[in-house]
Design an enzyme around this catalytic site. Structure first.
Site, PDB file in Angstrom:
ATOM      1  N   ASP A 100       0.822  -1.069  -0.056  1.00 16.55           N
ATOM      2  CA  ASP A 100      -0.059  -0.086  -0.012  1.00 16.55           C
ATOM      3  C   ASP A 100       0.905   1.346  -0.050  1.00 16.55           C
ATOM      4  O   ASP A 100       1.772   1.397   0.615  1.00 16.55           O
ATOM      5  CB  ASP A 100      -1.044  -0.179   1.310  1.00 16.55           C
ATOM      6  CG  ASP A 100      -2.039   0.871   1.145  1.00 16.55           C
ATOM      7  OD1 ASP A 100      -3.243   0.422   0.895  1.00 16.55           O
ATOM      8  OD2 ASP A 100      -1.741   2.210   1.211  1.00 16.55           O
ATOM      9  N   ILE A 101       0.425   2.073  -0.690  1.00 17.75           N
ATOM     10  CA  ILE A 101       1.358   3.354  -0.914  1.00 17.75           C
ATOM     11  C   ILE A 101       1.369   4.260   0.189  1.00 17.75           C
ATOM     12  O   ILE A 101       2.254   5.047   0.551  1.00 17.75           O
ATOM     13  CB  ILE A 101       0.732   4.132  -2.134  1.00 17.75           C
ATOM     14  CG1 ILE A 101       1.924   4.988  -2.770  1.00 17.75           C
ATOM     15  CG2 ILE A 101      -0.421   5.135  -1.978  1.00 17.75           C
ATOM     16  CD1 ILE A 101       1.475   5.536  -4.188  1.00 17.75           C
ATOM     17  N   ASN A 130     -13.070  -3.112   3.015  1.00 16.65           N
ATOM     18  CA  ASN A 130     -13.848  -1.995   3.232  1.00 16.65           C
ATOM     19  C   ASN A 130     -14.759  -2.196   1.996  1.00 16.65           C
ATOM     20  O   ASN A 130     -14.238  -2.651   0.882  1.00 16.65           O
ATOM     21  CB  ASN A 130     -13.075  -0.816   3.096  1.00 16.65           C
ATOM     22  CG  ASN A 130     -11.956  -0.440   4.109  1.00 16.65           C
ATOM     23  OD1 ASN A 130     -12.467  -0.851   5.484  1.00 16.65           O
ATOM     24  ND2 ASN A 130     -11.140   0.498   3.872  1.00 16.65           N
ATOM     25  N   GLU A 162     -12.531   3.294  -0.924  1.00 18.80           N
ATOM     26  CA  GLU A 162     -12.163   4.524  -1.885  1.00 18.80           C
ATOM     27  C   GLU A 162     -11.887   3.772  -3.221  1.00 18.80           C
ATOM     28  O   GLU A 162     -12.147   4.719  -4.084  1.00 18.80           O
ATOM     29  CB  GLU A 162     -11.084   5.274  -1.318  1.00 18.80           C
ATOM     30  CG  GLU A 162     -11.555   6.062   0.101  1.00 18.80           C
ATOM     31  CD  GLU A 162     -10.357   6.919   0.862  1.00 18.80           C
ATOM     32  OE1 GLU A 162      -9.258   6.684   0.041  1.00 18.80           O
ATOM     33  OE2 GLU A 162     -10.765   7.540   1.706  1.00 18.80           O
ATOM     34  N   VAL A 163     -11.057   2.822  -3.359  1.00 21.62           N
ATOM     35  CA  VAL A 163     -10.761   2.411  -4.684  1.00 21.62           C
ATOM     36  C   VAL A 163     -11.806   1.135  -5.004  1.00 21.62           C
ATOM     37  O   VAL A 163     -11.876   0.169  -4.473  1.00 21.62           O
ATOM     38  CB  VAL A 163      -9.355   1.747  -4.808  1.00 21.62           C
ATOM     39  CG1 VAL A 163      -8.960   1.083  -6.080  1.00 21.62           C
ATOM     40  CG2 VAL A 163      -8.395   2.925  -4.513  1.00 21.62           C
ATOM     41  N   HIS A 173     -10.357  -5.406  -2.926  1.00 22.43           N
ATOM     42  CA  HIS A 173      -8.983  -5.435  -2.339  1.00 22.43           C
ATOM     43  C   HIS A 173      -9.123  -5.929  -0.774  1.00 22.43           C
ATOM     44  O   HIS A 173      -9.893  -5.367  -0.034  1.00 22.43           O
ATOM     45  CB  HIS A 173      -8.085  -4.106  -2.466  1.00 22.43           C
ATOM     46  CG  HIS A 173      -8.793  -2.946  -2.002  1.00 22.43           C
ATOM     47  ND1 HIS A 173      -9.950  -2.331  -2.863  1.00 22.43           N
ATOM     48  CD2 HIS A 173      -8.537  -2.206  -0.807  1.00 22.43           C
ATOM     49  CE1 HIS A 173     -10.246  -1.296  -1.936  1.00 22.43           C
ATOM     50  NE2 HIS A 173      -9.621  -1.174  -0.809  1.00 22.43           N
ATOM     51  N   HIS A 185      -6.952  -5.610   2.417  1.00 20.95           N
ATOM     52  CA  HIS A 185      -5.609  -5.103   3.192  1.00 20.95           C
ATOM     53  C   HIS A 185      -5.383  -6.196   4.288  1.00 20.95           C
ATOM     54  O   HIS A 185      -5.901  -6.696   5.225  1.00 20.95           O
ATOM     55  CB  HIS A 185      -6.065  -3.822   4.218  1.00 20.95           C
ATOM     56  CG  HIS A 185      -6.865  -2.623   3.399  1.00 20.95           C
ATOM     57  ND1 HIS A 185      -6.307  -1.710   3.063  1.00 20.95           N
ATOM     58  CD2 HIS A 185      -8.006  -2.488   3.013  1.00 20.95           C
ATOM     59  CE1 HIS A 185      -6.879  -0.761   2.552  1.00 20.95           C
ATOM     60  NE2 HIS A 185      -7.876  -1.160   2.277  1.00 20.95           N
TER      61      HIS A 185
HETATM   62  P1  AMP Z   1      -9.793   1.532   0.521  1.00 22.95           P
HETATM   63  O1  AMP Z   1      -9.802   2.997   1.409  1.00 22.95           O
HETATM   64  O2  AMP Z   1      -9.982   0.152   1.237  1.00 22.95           O
HETATM   65  O3  AMP Z   1     -10.277   1.605  -0.855  1.00 22.95           O
HETATM   66  O4  AMP Z   1      -8.295   1.310   0.244  1.00 22.95           O
HETATM   67  C1  AMP Z   1      -7.489   1.827  -0.799  1.00 22.95           C
HETATM   68  C2  AMP Z   1      -6.114   1.770  -0.726  1.00 22.95           C
HETATM   69  O5  AMP Z   1      -5.590   1.946  -1.708  1.00 22.95           O
HETATM   70  C3  AMP Z   1      -5.475   2.650   0.380  1.00 22.95           C
HETATM   71  O6  AMP Z   1      -4.878   2.232   1.474  1.00 22.95           O
HETATM   72  C4  AMP Z   1      -4.533   3.482  -0.380  1.00 22.95           C
HETATM   73  O7  AMP Z   1      -3.453   4.068   0.377  1.00 22.95           O
HETATM   74  C5  AMP Z   1      -3.954   2.462  -1.403  1.00 22.95           C
HETATM   75  N1  AMP Z   1      -3.591   3.084  -2.622  1.00 22.95           N
HETATM   76  C6  AMP Z   1      -4.019   3.944  -3.563  1.00 22.95           C
HETATM   77  N2  AMP Z   1      -3.313   4.036  -4.608  1.00 22.95           N
HETATM   78  C7  AMP Z   1      -2.397   3.369  -4.394  1.00 22.95           C
HETATM   79  C8  AMP Z   1      -1.066   3.059  -5.390  1.00 22.95           C
HETATM   80  N3  AMP Z   1      -0.982   3.639  -6.633  1.00 22.95           N
HETATM   81  N4  AMP Z   1      -0.281   1.984  -5.159  1.00 22.95           N
HETATM   82  C9  AMP Z   1      -0.616   1.254  -3.844  1.00 22.95           C
HETATM   83  N5  AMP Z   1      -1.780   1.703  -2.845  1.00 22.95           N
HETATM   84  C10 AMP Z   1      -2.596   2.705  -3.283  1.00 22.95           C
END
Ligand code: AMP
Ligand code: ZN
Length: 114
Positions: free
Chosen positions: A30-31, A87, A95-96, A100, A102
């Site tokens: 994770d970034i 999530n 958010e994405v 996924h 975590h």
């Molecule tokens: P969520 O809030 O569950 O959708 O988690 C999305 C996750 O994606 C967050 O923890 C972000 O830090 C992570 N994230 C967003 N962009 C990137 C990226 N380019 N590379 C790795 N992780 C990312």
């Protein structure tokens, strides 16, 4: 899927720090890590969220948990333990919009919600 961040990572259009890859699953760091070890494990198939799971996707979910255990073993935190979070949707804080998992480890994770 076009315009999906994680699909772009799968295709290599956006760089990632990969931990594991096979034909169905990708894992990468994770970034914005929320723990000393914070890995995202995703299906290569675009599944929008857990709420969008189809019957045929259930096999891949089982495989993802197998990959999580394999990573935990290889990275050496299987014995100390770890937390897996998914999530889902707006209230779940997703958010994405590509399913996924975590994988968090490396410290005592104190903020238990459930
Ligand atoms: P969520 O809030 O569950 O959708 O988690 C999305 C996750 O994606 C967050 O923890 C972000 O830090 C992570 N994230 C967003 N962009 C990137 C990226 N380019 N590379 C790795 N992780 C990312
Ligand atoms: Zn996607």
């Amino acid at each position: 899927m076009k315009d999906c961040l994680f699909c772009k990572i799968i295709k290599g259009e956006i760089p990632s720090n990969k931990v594991y890859e096979d034909q169905d699953i990708l894992a990468f760091y994770d970034i914005e890590p929320a723990a000393p070890i914070h890995i995202l494990v995703i299906p290569k198939k675009h599944i929008t969220s857990l709420a969008h799971l189809e019957k045929e996707d259930e096999v891949i979910i089982g495989k993802i948990y197998g990959v999580i255990n394999k990573i935990a073993d290889e990275k050496g935190f299987k014995d100390n333990g770890y937390r897996v979070i998914v999530n889902c949707g707006k209230d779940g804080g997703q958010e994405v919009m590509h399913l996924h998992f975590h994988l968090l480890a490396g410290r005592q994770l104190g903020e238990k919600i459930v």
